[in-house]
Motif scaffolding. Structure first.
Motif, PDB file in Angstrom:
ATOM      1  N   ILE A  94      21.813  55.947  40.627  1.00 42.27           N
ATOM      2  CA  ILE A  94      20.568  56.689  40.473  1.00 42.27           C
ATOM      3  C   ILE A  94      20.784  58.042  39.812  1.00 42.27           C
ATOM      4  CG2 ILE A  94      18.740  57.869  41.775  1.00 42.27           C
ATOM      5  CD1 ILE A  94      18.839  55.558  43.772  1.00 42.27           C
ATOM      6  N   GLN A  95      21.845  58.738  40.190  1.00 45.23           N
ATOM      7  CA  GLN A  95      22.082  60.089  39.684  1.00 45.23           C
ATOM      8  C   GLN A  95      22.899  60.098  38.393  1.00 45.23           C
ATOM      9  OE1 GLN A  95      20.537  62.577  41.036  1.00 45.23           O
ATOM     10  NE2 GLN A  95      19.769  61.359  42.748  1.00 45.23           N
ATOM     11  N   GLY A  96      23.321  58.924  37.926  1.00 42.92           N
ATOM     12  CA  GLY A  96      24.152  58.861  36.731  1.00 42.92           C
ATOM     13  C   GLY A  96      23.373  59.107  35.457  1.00 42.92           C
ATOM     14  N   LEU A  97      24.103  59.303  34.376  1.00 37.76           N
ATOM     15  CA  LEU A  97      23.486  59.595  33.080  1.00 37.76           C
ATOM     16  C   LEU A  97      23.250  58.337  32.247  1.00 37.76           C
ATOM     17  CD1 LEU A  97      25.601  62.737  32.115  1.00 37.76           C
ATOM     18  CD2 LEU A  97      23.309  62.675  33.130  1.00 37.76           C
ATOM     19  N   ALA A  98      23.866  57.231  32.637  1.00 36.47           N
ATOM     20  CA  ALA A  98      23.744  56.012  31.839  1.00 36.47           C
ATOM     21  C   ALA A  98      22.325  55.453  31.909  1.00 36.47           C
ATOM     22  CB  ALA A  98      24.734  54.960  32.340  1.00 36.47           C
ATOM     23  N   ALA A  99      21.894  54.841  30.820  1.00 37.21           N
ATOM     24  CA  ALA A  99      20.604  54.151  30.815  1.00 37.21           C
ATOM     25  C   ALA A  99      20.648  53.000  31.816  1.00 37.21           C
ATOM     26  CB  ALA A  99      20.304  53.632  29.407  1.00 37.21           C
ATOM     27  N   SER A 100      19.538  52.750  32.488  1.00 39.75           N
ATOM     28  CA  SER A 100      19.513  51.800  33.603  1.00 39.75           C
ATOM     29  C   SER A 100      18.224  50.999  33.606  1.00 39.75           C
ATOM     30  CB  SER A 100      19.627  52.559  34.936  1.00 39.75           C
ATOM     31  OG  SER A 100      20.768  53.376  34.977  1.00 39.75           O
ATOM     32  N   TYR A 101      18.204  49.973  34.430  1.00 43.24           N
ATOM     33  CA  TYR A 101      17.000  49.189  34.694  1.00 43.24           C
ATOM     34  C   TYR A 101      16.235  49.853  35.840  1.00 43.24           C
ATOM     35  CZ  TYR A 101      19.809  45.718  32.208  1.00 43.24           C
ATOM     36  OH  TYR A 101      20.590  45.064  31.282  1.00 43.24           O
ATOM     37  N   ALA A 102      14.911  49.733  35.832  1.00 44.76           N
ATOM     38  CA  ALA A 102      14.136  50.407  36.870  1.00 44.76           C
ATOM     39  C   ALA A 102      12.892  49.606  37.255  1.00 44.76           C
ATOM     40  CB  ALA A 102      13.721  51.799  36.403  1.00 44.76           C
ATOM     41  N   VAL A 103      12.608  49.650  38.561  1.00 51.03           N
ATOM     42  CA  VAL A 103      11.359  49.127  39.104  1.00 51.03           C
ATOM     43  C   VAL A 103      10.739  50.245  39.930  1.00 51.03           C
ATOM     44  CG1 VAL A 103      10.276  47.404  40.598  1.00 51.03           C
ATOM     45  CG2 VAL A 103      12.266  46.775  39.211  1.00 51.03           C
ATOM     46  N   HIS A 104       9.506  50.593  39.622  1.00 50.47           N
ATOM     47  CA  HIS A 104       8.809  51.657  40.351  1.00 50.47           C
ATOM     48  C   HIS A 104       7.809  51.036  41.303  1.00 50.47           C
ATOM     49  CE1 HIS A 104       5.703  54.980  40.688  1.00 50.47           C
ATOM     50  NE2 HIS A 104       6.805  55.513  41.174  1.00 50.47           N
ATOM     51  N   ILE A 105       7.853  51.496  42.568  1.00 50.70           N
ATOM     52  CA  ILE A 105       7.020  50.927  43.620  1.00 50.70           C
ATOM     53  C   ILE A 105       6.113  52.016  44.170  1.00 50.70           C
ATOM     54  CG2 ILE A 105       7.030  49.807  45.881  1.00 50.70           C
ATOM     55  CD1 ILE A 105       9.985  48.934  45.146  1.00 50.70           C
ATOM     56  N   SER A 212      14.444  44.757  28.454  1.00 55.38           N
ATOM     57  CA  SER A 212      14.892  46.144  28.304  1.00 55.38           C
ATOM     58  C   SER A 212      16.382  46.243  27.978  1.00 55.38           C
ATOM     59  CB  SER A 212      14.616  46.930  29.593  1.00 55.38           C
ATOM     60  OG  SER A 212      13.248  46.910  29.922  1.00 55.38           O
ATOM     61  N   LYS A 213      17.103  45.155  28.144  1.00 54.86           N
ATOM     62  CA  LYS A 213      18.566  45.196  27.978  1.00 54.86           C
ATOM     63  C   LYS A 213      19.009  45.660  26.589  1.00 54.86           C
ATOM     64  CE  LYS A 213      22.816  42.506  28.737  1.00 54.86           C
ATOM     65  NZ  LYS A 213      23.450  42.809  27.452  1.00 54.86           N
ATOM     66  N   PRO A 214      18.417  45.177  25.490  1.00 58.43           N
ATOM     67  CA  PRO A 214      18.882  45.662  24.185  1.00 58.43           C
ATOM     68  C   PRO A 214      18.777  47.180  24.032  1.00 58.43           C
ATOM     69  CG  PRO A 214      17.553  43.691  23.921  1.00 58.43           C
ATOM     70  CD  PRO A 214      17.416  44.104  25.345  1.00 58.43           C
ATOM     71  N   LEU A 215      17.690  47.770  24.550  1.00 57.53           N
ATOM     72  CA  LEU A 215      17.554  49.225  24.499  1.00 57.53           C
ATOM     73  C   LEU A 215      18.618  49.895  25.351  1.00 57.53           C
ATOM     74  CD1 LEU A 215      16.014  51.857  23.798  1.00 57.53           C
ATOM     75  CD2 LEU A 215      14.640  51.451  25.864  1.00 57.53           C
ATOM     76  N   ILE A 216      18.831  49.406  26.574  1.00 60.03           N
ATOM     77  CA  ILE A 216      19.818  49.982  27.477  1.00 60.03           C
ATOM     78  C   ILE A 216      21.214  49.876  26.862  1.00 60.03           C
ATOM     79  CG2 ILE A 216      20.952  49.631  29.716  1.00 60.03           C
ATOM     80  CD1 ILE A 216      18.155  48.841  30.795  1.00 60.03           C
ATOM     81  N   ASP A 217      21.546  48.725  26.300  1.00 60.79           N
ATOM     82  CA  ASP A 217      22.851  48.564  25.668  1.00 60.79           C
ATOM     83  C   ASP A 217      23.031  49.548  24.525  1.00 60.79           C
ATOM     84  OD1 ASP A 217      23.494  46.522  27.396  1.00 60.79           O
ATOM     85  OD2 ASP A 217      23.078  44.902  25.988  1.00 60.79           O
ATOM     86  N   PHE A 218      21.993  49.724  23.722  1.00 57.25           N
ATOM     87  CA  PHE A 218      22.062  50.662  22.597  1.00 57.25           C
ATOM     88  C   PHE A 218      22.309  52.079  23.094  1.00 57.25           C
ATOM     89  CE2 PHE A 218      20.127  53.855  19.923  1.00 57.25           C
ATOM     90  CZ  PHE A 218      20.629  53.575  18.671  1.00 57.25           C
ATOM     91  N   LEU A 219      21.536  52.512  24.095  1.00 57.49           N
ATOM     92  CA  LEU A 219      21.660  53.884  24.589  1.00 57.49           C
ATOM     93  C   LEU A 219      22.997  54.123  25.273  1.00 57.49           C
ATOM     94  CD1 LEU A 219      18.065  54.354  26.058  1.00 57.49           C
ATOM     95  CD2 LEU A 219      18.970  55.329  23.927  1.00 57.49           C
ATOM     96  N   ASN A 220      23.613  53.077  25.793  1.00 57.29           N
ATOM     97  CA  ASN A 220      24.899  53.234  26.490  1.00 57.29           C
ATOM     98  C   ASN A 220      26.104  53.061  25.585  1.00 57.29           C
ATOM     99  OD1 ASN A 220      23.767  53.838  28.973  1.00 57.29           O
ATOM    100  ND2 ASN A 220      23.782  51.727  29.699  1.00 57.29           N
ATOM    101  N   ARG A 221      25.854  52.795  24.314  1.00 59.16           N
ATOM    102  CA  ARG A 221      26.986  52.679  23.387  1.00 59.16           C
ATOM    103  C   ARG A 221      27.692  54.023  23.253  1.00 59.16           C
ATOM    104  NH1 ARG A 221      24.454  49.432  18.317  1.00 59.16           N
ATOM    105  NH2 ARG A 221      24.194  51.583  17.647  1.00 59.16           N
TER     106      ARG A 221
END
Length: 222
Positions: A94-105, A212-221
């Motif tokens: 949660i506190q990391g800088l890497a792009a991540s998957y998210a579900v908001h409740i 969302s994975k392609p975007l996350i992979d791109f941002l984490n390159r």
């Protein structure tokens, strides 16, 4: 999937946001937290099916769920509790800088997506440079038919705001300027609460996370 009781509790918490009320409802609060944690375990398991990096080192579900307790140093004038949860599944937590998957409740405000929602300072500049330098790849991702179909509102920022003028570190005619003005890079698709309580909604949630994975992979390159 989530229990409707969890949404009901969050709605009541919003209308009774005090330490005394929460203390009186401690058992229900704990049941809600446990329910969300169980749902987080389901989300981690589903993401692990299509993201090899998460599958190799799956985070513990309890570490993927945000706390209800509000840090009042940064929430003056607000109640002592948040009235929503995020489930964040990523390589750095949660506190990391890497792009991540998210579900908001949150009652009436649930959404699913992923990316880098709220980077600050040097981290925001780093993401902007990735978008600028790799714009052909970035544009290919966000204009693909599958991406546009899942996320018709395109790339967003958590705040929903954009700079009026481009960041000073980039040329004004940078092809990526439309995106460089944003203060984050996320996908976000809103869903009715019932999608998170009925098993029939799981496929739609997983499709949005997988999309969302392609975007996350791109941002984490690197």
């Amino acid at each position: 999937m989530l229990q409707q009781d969890s949404f009901d509790f969050l709605a009541r918490l919003k209308n009774n946001n005090s330490t005394q009320w929460a203390h009186d409802q401690q058992d229900e609060m704990n049941r809600t937290k446990n329910d969300v944690t169980e749902f987080a375990a389901c989300i981690v398991a589903e993401v692990s099916k299509f993201d090899e990096a998460i599958a190799k080192k799956p985070p513990k579900p309890e570490t993927c769920v945000t706390r209800l307790n509000r840090d009042l140093r940064f929430g003056k004038g607000k109640g002592p509790y948040k009235t929503d949860f995020y489930i964040v599944v990523g390589l750095q937590g949660i506190q990391g800088l890497a792009a991540s998957y998210a579900v908001h409740i949150e009652p009436g405000n649930c959404f699913v997506g992923g990316g880098a929602p709220n980077p600050k300072g040097p981290d925001l500049l780093n993401y902007r440079r990735k978008v600028s330098h790799g714009f052909k790849d970035f544009e290919r991702i966000v204009t693909s038919h599958s991406f546009v179909e899942l996320f018709p509102n395109g790339i967003q920022s958590q705040s929903g705001k954009s700079l009026k003028r481009g960041p000073l570190q980039f040329e004004h005619d940078d092809p990526a300027m439309e995106y460089l003005k944003k203060d984050g890079f996320i996908t976000r698709e809103f869903l009715p609460d019932v999608r998170l309580t009925k098993s029939s909604g799981l496929k739609e949630i997983v499709d949005l996370l997988k999309g969302s994975k392609p975007l996350i992979d791109f941002l984490n390159r690197a």
